[in-house]
Scaffold this motif. Structure first.
Motif, PDB file in Angstrom:
ATOM      1  N   LEU A   1       0.830  -1.194   0.000  1.00 59.42           N
ATOM      2  CA  LEU A   1       0.000   0.000   0.000  1.00 59.42           C
ATOM      3  C   LEU A   1       0.868   1.249   0.000  1.00 59.42           C
ATOM      4  CD1 LEU A   1      -2.786  -1.143   2.461  1.00 59.42           C
ATOM      5  CD2 LEU A   1      -2.810  -1.137  -0.013  1.00 59.42           C
ATOM      6  N   ASP A   2       1.197   1.722  -1.170  1.00 60.47           N
ATOM      7  CA  ASP A   2       1.988   2.928  -1.334  1.00 60.47           C
ATOM      8  C   ASP A   2       1.164   4.119  -0.861  1.00 60.47           C
ATOM      9  OD1 ASP A   2       3.201   5.265  -2.363  1.00 60.47           O
ATOM     10  OD2 ASP A   2       4.158   4.106  -3.958  1.00 60.47           O
TER      11      ASP A   2
ATOM     12  N   VAL B   1      -0.399   6.211  -3.506  1.00 62.90           N
ATOM     13  CA  VAL B   1      -1.559   5.612  -4.161  1.00 62.90           C
ATOM     14  C   VAL B   1      -2.808   5.814  -3.311  1.00 62.90           C
ATOM     15  CG1 VAL B   1      -2.566   3.449  -4.974  1.00 62.90           C
ATOM     16  CG2 VAL B   1      -0.138   3.906  -5.327  1.00 62.90           C
ATOM     17  N   LEU B   2      -2.689   5.558  -2.025  1.00 59.45           N
ATOM     18  CA  LEU B   2      -3.854   5.658  -1.147  1.00 59.45           C
ATOM     19  C   LEU B   2      -4.377   7.089  -1.067  1.00 59.45           C
ATOM     20  CD1 LEU B   2      -2.813   3.271   1.756  1.00 59.45           C
ATOM     21  CD2 LEU B   2      -3.986   2.778  -0.378  1.00 59.45           C
TER      22      LEU B   2
ATOM     23  N   LYS C   1      -8.373   7.787  -2.010  1.00 60.19           N
ATOM     24  CA  LYS C   1      -9.143   7.572  -0.789  1.00 60.19           C
ATOM     25  C   LYS C   1     -10.516   8.227  -0.799  1.00 60.19           C
ATOM     26  CE  LYS C   1      -7.115  11.449   1.829  1.00 60.19           C
ATOM     27  NZ  LYS C   1      -8.371  12.159   2.088  1.00 60.19           N
TER      28      LYS C   1
ATOM     29  N   TYR D   1      -0.222  -4.414  -6.600  1.00 60.44           N
ATOM     30  CA  TYR D   1      -0.471  -3.055  -6.130  1.00 60.44           C
ATOM     31  C   TYR D   1      -1.885  -2.596  -6.457  1.00 60.44           C
ATOM     32  CZ  TYR D   1       4.219  -1.858  -4.499  1.00 60.44           C
ATOM     33  OH  TYR D   1       5.382  -1.809  -3.790  1.00 60.44           O
TER      34      TYR D   1
ATOM     35  N   SER E   1      -4.537  -1.805  -3.395  1.00 64.76           N
ATOM     36  CA  SER E   1      -5.068  -0.452  -3.255  1.00 64.76           C
ATOM     37  C   SER E   1      -6.582  -0.426  -3.382  1.00 64.76           C
ATOM     38  CB  SER E   1      -4.433   0.467  -4.305  1.00 64.76           C
ATOM     39  OG  SER E   1      -3.029   0.500  -4.167  1.00 64.76           O
TER      40      SER E   1
ATOM     41  N   TRP F   1      -8.112  -2.109  -0.322  1.00 61.75           N
ATOM     42  CA  TRP F   1      -8.106  -1.187   0.818  1.00 61.75           C
ATOM     43  C   TRP F   1      -9.246  -0.189   0.719  1.00 61.75           C
ATOM     44  CZ3 TRP F   1      -7.540   4.124   1.173  1.00 61.75           C
ATOM     45  CH2 TRP F   1      -7.259   4.643   2.441  1.00 61.75           C
TER      46      TRP F   1
ATOM     47  N   ASP G   1      -0.670   5.347  -8.951  1.00 59.58           N
ATOM     48  CA  ASP G   1      -1.619   6.305  -8.379  1.00 59.58           C
ATOM     49  C   ASP G   1      -2.379   7.043  -9.471  1.00 59.58           C
ATOM     50  OD1 ASP G   1       0.727   7.559  -9.107  1.00 59.58           O
ATOM     51  OD2 ASP G   1       0.637   9.045  -7.510  1.00 59.58           O
TER      52      ASP G   1
END
Length: 295
Positions: free
Chosen positions: A5-6, A9-10, A14, A107, A111, A114, A280
């Motif tokens: 979880l970079d 990216v999050l 989000k 990834y 992501s 998550w 991302d």
């Protein structure tokens, strides 16, 4: 938290909704908004009263102002099951720079998983490899998230894609429509993948295909190499001829157009992701496009 979880990216995804584009039957309240209109939580619109409507949802203030009966409709907020289907066959070991296709797939799934969990959705993981199917059924709890991340990290590409006999029954018993995200390079020397996608579409789940392509295979850019070896069949082919490169480009573009057309005809969402694009940005663009499509 998983190493997959970079933070960049999050932070990019989000606040964007991972919502099903078609109507999905939820099993508890969450942050995904279905297309179901009715007595829900968030106001959507008024419509004229029709015989048989539940009188509890009449808006008396509107009646007082207009002398007409109106029903107050809302969008029901639902939680859904999001299942990630990962192609773990040998072709996913293909590299362009530091990343392999499997790295990129990990990834993406981590992501989006998550984000789905953040919205209150249940998530599951299914890996297709070597005539077998690894299954982590959909659940919604923090310990399950840890198992999801751990299994993603353990995935190593090898062998061939799973044959239909191993997965024919896994989606038939679901009593609700689900969001299924299939991450693959769509390489299928023996037509192993098409039956899976056809079956998923027939079960009326919402299916998204994230098609991974490396920049070097799109451009046929393998500087210093004169032959390539197929990661699944081990067959080798020469690539030094300029005529071969031109023929390759033509066939590749035709193949990509065919893949997209065939999937869209089955009502399967398709998006190609090129591995040289930062994850991302790729996720941001993908989710923004989905957000516009459901407004």
């Amino acid at each position: 938290m998983s190493r997959l979880l970079d933070p960049a990216v999050l932070m990019a995804i989000k606040d964007l909704p991972l919502a099903a584009k078609t109507t999905i039957d939820g099993f508890m309240s969450g942050l995904n908004k279905s297309n179901v209109k009715g007595p829900g939580l968030e106001f959507s619109q008024y419509r004229s009263y029709q015989p048989g409507d539940d009188l509890r949802w009449l808006d008396w203030k509107m009646y007082a102002r207009s002398d007409r009966y109106y029903i107050r409709e809302s969008e029901t907020e639902t939680s859904i099951s999001v299942r990630f289907l990962i192609d773990a066959s040998g072709s996913m070991a293909h590299k362009d720079g530091a990343f392999s296709k499997m790295d990129y797939a990990r990834y993406l799934a981590a992501s989006l998983g998550w984000l789905a969990a953040l919205q209150g959705d249940a998530i599951g993981l299914y890996a297709f490899q070597n005539q077998q199917l690894y299954m982590l059924p959909s659940r919604k709890d923090p310990q399950h998230m840890n198992r999801f991340f751990y299994q993603l990290e353990q995935l190593q590409p090898e062998g061939h894609f799973t044959t239909p006999i191993a997965y024919n029954n896994i989606f038939t018993n679901s009593q609700q429509k689900e969001l299924l995200i299939f991450i693959s390079d769509l390489y299928q020397p023996k037509n192993e993948i098409s039956p899976l996608l056809e079956a998923l579409a027939a079960f009326r789940h919402e299916v998204i295909v994230l098609h991974l392509m490396a920049r070097n295979e799109l451009d046929m850019d393998y500087a210093g190499y004169t032959t390539l070896q197929d990661l699944e069949t081990q067959q080798t082919i020469p690539i030094s001829s300029p005529q071969y490169r031109q023929e390759y480009q033509q066939k590749l573009q035709a193949w990509l157009q065919t893949q997209r057309k065939q999937l869209l005809e089955k009502n399967i969402s398709y998006r190609m992701m090129t591995m040289n694009e930062p994850i991302d940005k790729a996720l941001n663009d993908f989710l923004q496009q989905r957000k516009k499509s459901i407004l």
